[in-house]
Design a protein around this motif. Structure first.
Motif, PDB file in Angstrom:
ATOM      1  N   UNK A 258      29.286  33.461  42.417  1.00 38.68           N
ATOM      2  CA  UNK A 258      30.310  34.433  42.861  1.00 38.68           C
ATOM      3  C   UNK A 258      31.724  34.033  42.469  1.00 38.68           C
ATOM      4  N   UNK A 259      31.959  32.758  42.145  1.00 45.00           N
ATOM      5  CA  UNK A 259      33.308  32.345  41.723  1.00 45.00           C
ATOM      6  C   UNK A 259      33.797  33.147  40.523  1.00 45.00           C
ATOM      7  N   UNK A 260      32.868  33.535  39.639  1.00 47.01           N
ATOM      8  CA  UNK A 260      33.272  34.197  38.403  1.00 47.01           C
ATOM      9  C   UNK A 260      33.659  35.652  38.613  1.00 47.01           C
ATOM     10  N   UNK A 261      33.474  36.171  39.840  1.00 46.95           N
ATOM     11  CA  UNK A 261      33.920  37.536  40.122  1.00 46.95           C
ATOM     12  C   UNK A 261      35.427  37.672  39.947  1.00 46.95           C
ATOM     13  N   UNK A 262      36.145  36.559  40.129  1.00 48.42           N
ATOM     14  CA  UNK A 262      37.606  36.599  40.009  1.00 48.42           C
ATOM     15  C   UNK A 262      38.065  36.731  38.556  1.00 48.42           C
ATOM     16  N   UNK A 263      37.147  36.662  37.604  1.00 47.35           N
ATOM     17  CA  UNK A 263      37.543  36.803  36.200  1.00 47.35           C
ATOM     18  C   UNK A 263      38.198  38.150  35.933  1.00 47.35           C
ATOM     19  N   UNK A 264      37.815  39.179  36.705  1.00 47.71           N
ATOM     20  CA  UNK A 264      38.419  40.510  36.501  1.00 47.71           C
ATOM     21  C   UNK A 264      39.894  40.516  36.879  1.00 47.71           C
ATOM     22  N   UNK A 265      40.349  39.527  37.640  1.00 48.92           N
ATOM     23  CA  UNK A 265      41.769  39.446  38.006  1.00 48.92           C
ATOM     24  C   UNK A 265      42.616  38.888  36.866  1.00 48.92           C
ATOM     25  N   UNK A 266      41.956  38.219  35.922  1.00 49.79           N
ATOM     26  CA  UNK A 266      42.706  37.522  34.867  1.00 49.79           C
ATOM     27  C   UNK A 266      42.493  38.103  33.471  1.00 49.79           C
ATOM     28  N   UNK A 267      41.383  38.812  33.261  1.00 43.07           N
ATOM     29  CA  UNK A 267      41.042  39.281  31.921  1.00 43.07           C
ATOM     30  C   UNK A 267      40.913  40.798  31.898  1.00 43.07           C
ATOM     31  N   UNK A 268      41.221  41.432  30.768  1.00 41.49           N
ATOM     32  CA  UNK A 268      41.141  42.888  30.677  1.00 41.49           C
ATOM     33  C   UNK A 268      39.691  43.350  30.521  1.00 41.49           C
ATOM     34  N   UNK A 269      39.406  44.609  30.884  1.00 39.23           N
ATOM     35  CA  UNK A 269      38.064  45.154  30.638  1.00 39.23           C
ATOM     36  C   UNK A 269      37.792  45.218  29.141  1.00 39.23           C
ATOM     37  N   UNK A 270      36.513  45.246  28.805  1.00 36.23           N
ATOM     38  CA  UNK A 270      36.143  45.225  27.390  1.00 36.23           C
ATOM     39  C   UNK A 270      36.164  43.832  26.816  1.00 36.23           C
ATOM     40  N   UNK A 298      19.463  32.977  45.050  1.00 37.53           N
ATOM     41  CA  UNK A 298      20.000  34.327  44.903  1.00 37.53           C
ATOM     42  C   UNK A 298      21.357  34.448  45.586  1.00 37.53           C
ATOM     43  N   UNK A 299      21.514  33.749  46.711  1.00 40.52           N
ATOM     44  CA  UNK A 299      22.800  33.687  47.407  1.00 40.52           C
ATOM     45  C   UNK A 299      23.132  32.217  47.637  1.00 40.52           C
ATOM     46  N   UNK A 300      24.417  31.918  47.691  1.00 40.73           N
ATOM     47  CA  UNK A 300      24.863  30.528  47.769  1.00 40.73           C
ATOM     48  C   UNK A 300      25.617  30.311  49.078  1.00 40.73           C
ATOM     49  N   UNK A 301      25.195  29.356  49.908  1.00 39.65           N
ATOM     50  CA  UNK A 301      25.907  29.096  51.169  1.00 39.65           C
ATOM     51  C   UNK A 301      27.290  28.509  50.914  1.00 39.65           C
TER      52      UNK A 301
END
Length: 531
Positions: A258-270, A298-301
């Motif tokens: 789930x850490x990589x979900x924040x990539x959308x805050x730094x990189x453009x779509x496409x 599947x989920x991380x504590x």
């Protein structure tokens, strides 16, 4: 099903790739669309969910064949394949059926909603309508172990011959999370817009192991060097305002990191990045053993997220602003990647994997020698003018790994293999000395030649001390050199130690068992190379 059984027979009777490709291409040209779709699915690892356990199959097959269960169990290790064992034991079918492959797969998919007695009745009915080869394939579908000597690459090549499409185009169409139960052959293969699925990754470009001196590659200035990280290869895809993470094995692993979900805050779509998922201590990767607890979850504590945070070390840019960059030379893709990731805050979940500067091959060799200090397995070499291709292509991308670690150990248990090695003992347990006792610490099943497996099999049969089901305890008389890539502490093992990728590198017939290594030696290696 008869057409699919004929295809299997043609594939099974040859080792020639061209013959297998021809058989597959002929099938894809003539078969019903539903059968073509499921054949593509099966050869790319998509199988019906298992609705019957192997224990139930064993019991039902023994009952139907009129033999005691113990006889089926004794036959299994000799045949080497449960599906084939059952197919051979069952009485001849009393009826014949021309239903296609897709019909039988739908039969299997419907079993999950039925009670156990109805499932049994449906399985017995199927066995009575199929010939021996068809039963074998039906059983393989039930057990979920559908591997019959066809790689996805070979299947894609045959599909390209049958359809006239380029292999690279088809390879991309077959990537991602498509489900044969929810699409059609036309939508998957023939439709004009196969890129409609925004989560679809690109086929991974794979490197060959470099065994020759790097000087044979030519001038150093034509090459880029980077660390070969000891993590999980992944593609991070940012499209349509969301992100998707795919493993090299075409598994969608977005939720596990789930850490990589924040990539959308730094990189453009496409944007599509190729890189390595590693646990990160703030300045460098942590050992692979810290990543392992996260792989199967599947989920991380929260506790594990804190103890083993991950980032993506990106080393290639495959798509930017929605444009496919794979045909561009590496030097251009890498320049755009560095520019894209420059200036990200320290807490961003991704960064560019650093390039290794060198002006001579010996300089790189000296740097490579320190790979373990960097928590890396060696270095990668990539030709600067190389495009990003599909699959394993020799010439432009090489992995120059460190020599493995080794330890001399005593074989104490043996077990028979499967498939073509079902009559040989190939799976062994090894031990090292702890005082006057031999302590088991690892298993290995690869590394010997067929002739060596045959020789050790003959010895095992004459020197068995005890049997524990399929496992035999043998006299501790033989020493093997065990090679491995990593070592780490493990409370689950009696020795307290676990190895990464252990295999037999040499049968030390020149060495007496008294000279095998000790547990103290392994613990010293753990202190030096492990965690």
């Amino acid at each position: 099903m008869k057409d699919f059984a004929a295809l299997f027979t043609a594939i099974d009777q040859t080792t020639r790739t061209t013959a297998k490709t021809k058989a597959l291409a002929g099938f894809f040209a003539e078969a019903e669309e539903a059968d073509k779709l499921w054949t593509i699915a099966l050869f790319s690892g998509r199988r019906p969910k298992r609705a019957v356990t192997t224990t139930q199959l064993r019991e039902w097959a023994a009952e139907e064949a009129g033999v005691p269960l113990w006889l089926l169990e004794e036959s299994y290790p000799i045949v080497g394949d449960l599906a084939e064992t059952i197919a051979l034991l069952l009485p001849p079918a009393t009826r014949h059926d021309d239903a296609p492959l897709s019909y039988w797969i739908n039969e299997l998919r419907s079993l999950a909603a039925l009670d156990i007695e109805t499932r049994k009745a449906r399985i017995l009915d199927a066995w009575d309508r199929l010939d021996e080869t068809e039963r074998f394939l039906f059983n393989k579908l039930i057990t979920g172990g559908f591997r019959i000597g066809v790689s996805q690459k070979l299947m894609t090549r045959a599909l390209a011959q049958a359809t006239g499409q380029q292999e690279a185009v088809l390879a991309h169409k077959l990537m991602g999370g498509w489900d044969p139960a929810e699409t059609s052959y036309h939508a998957l293969i023939e439709a004009e817009d196969p890129g409609a699925d925004e989560s679809r990754p690109y086929p991974f470009y794979l490197a060959y192991q470099l065994d020759d001196p790097p000087e044979r590659l030519g001038a150093p200035e034509d090459w880029q060097a980077e660390w070969k990280w000891d993590g999980i290869r992944g593609q991070l895809i940012l499209r349509g305002g969301s992100h998707h993470l795919w493993s090299r094995g075409e598994e969608l692993i977005t939720g596990r990191f789930p850490e990589l979900a924040r990539a959308v805050d730094f990189l453009p779509p496409g944007t599509v990045l190729d890189g390595e998922i590693v646990t990160w201590d703030g300045s460098q990767p942590m050992s692979f053993s810290t990543l392992q607890p996260r792989i199967g979850r599947k989920t991380v504590p929260k506790k594990l997220l804190k103890e083993a945070p991950v980032i993506l070390l990106a080393y290639d840019l495959l798509e930017a602003d929605g444009a496919d960059l794979r045909d561009a030379p590496l030097r251009d893709r890498r320049a755009r990647l560095d520019a894209l990731l420059a200036g990200l805050p320290p807490d961003a979940p991704l960064r560019a994997s650093p390039r290794i500067t060198f002006d001579a091959w010996q300089t790189l060799a000296d740097t490579r020698a320190a790979a373990r200090d960097m928590r890396a397995e060696g270095v990668m070499l990539k030709r600067l003018d190389s495009p990003y291709l599909s699959g394993r292509k020799k010439g432009d991308w090489w992995k120059w790994k460190l020599d493995p670690l080794t330890v001399d150990a005593v074989m104490i248990y043996a077990q028979q293999g499967h498939g073509r090695r079902a009559n040989l003992f190939t799976d062994f347990t090894f031990a090292v000395w702890n005082g006057n006792d031999l302590v088991p610490f690892t298993k290995a099943y690869s590394g010997l030649t067929d002739a060596e497996f045959t020789q050790i099999t003959s010895w095992v049969r004459k020197n068995t001390l005890q049997r524990f089901g399929p496992v035999r305890q043998v006299r501790p008389e033989h020493v093997f050199e065990i090679a491995f890539e990593g070592i780490h502490a493990s409370p689950r093992h009696k020795s307290g130690i676990a190895l990464r990728f252990p295999r037999m590198s040499r049968w030390r017939q020149d060495k007496p068992v008294q000279e095998a290594n000790t547990l103290d030696h392994l613990q010293q290696m753990l202190a030096t190379y492990g965690t």
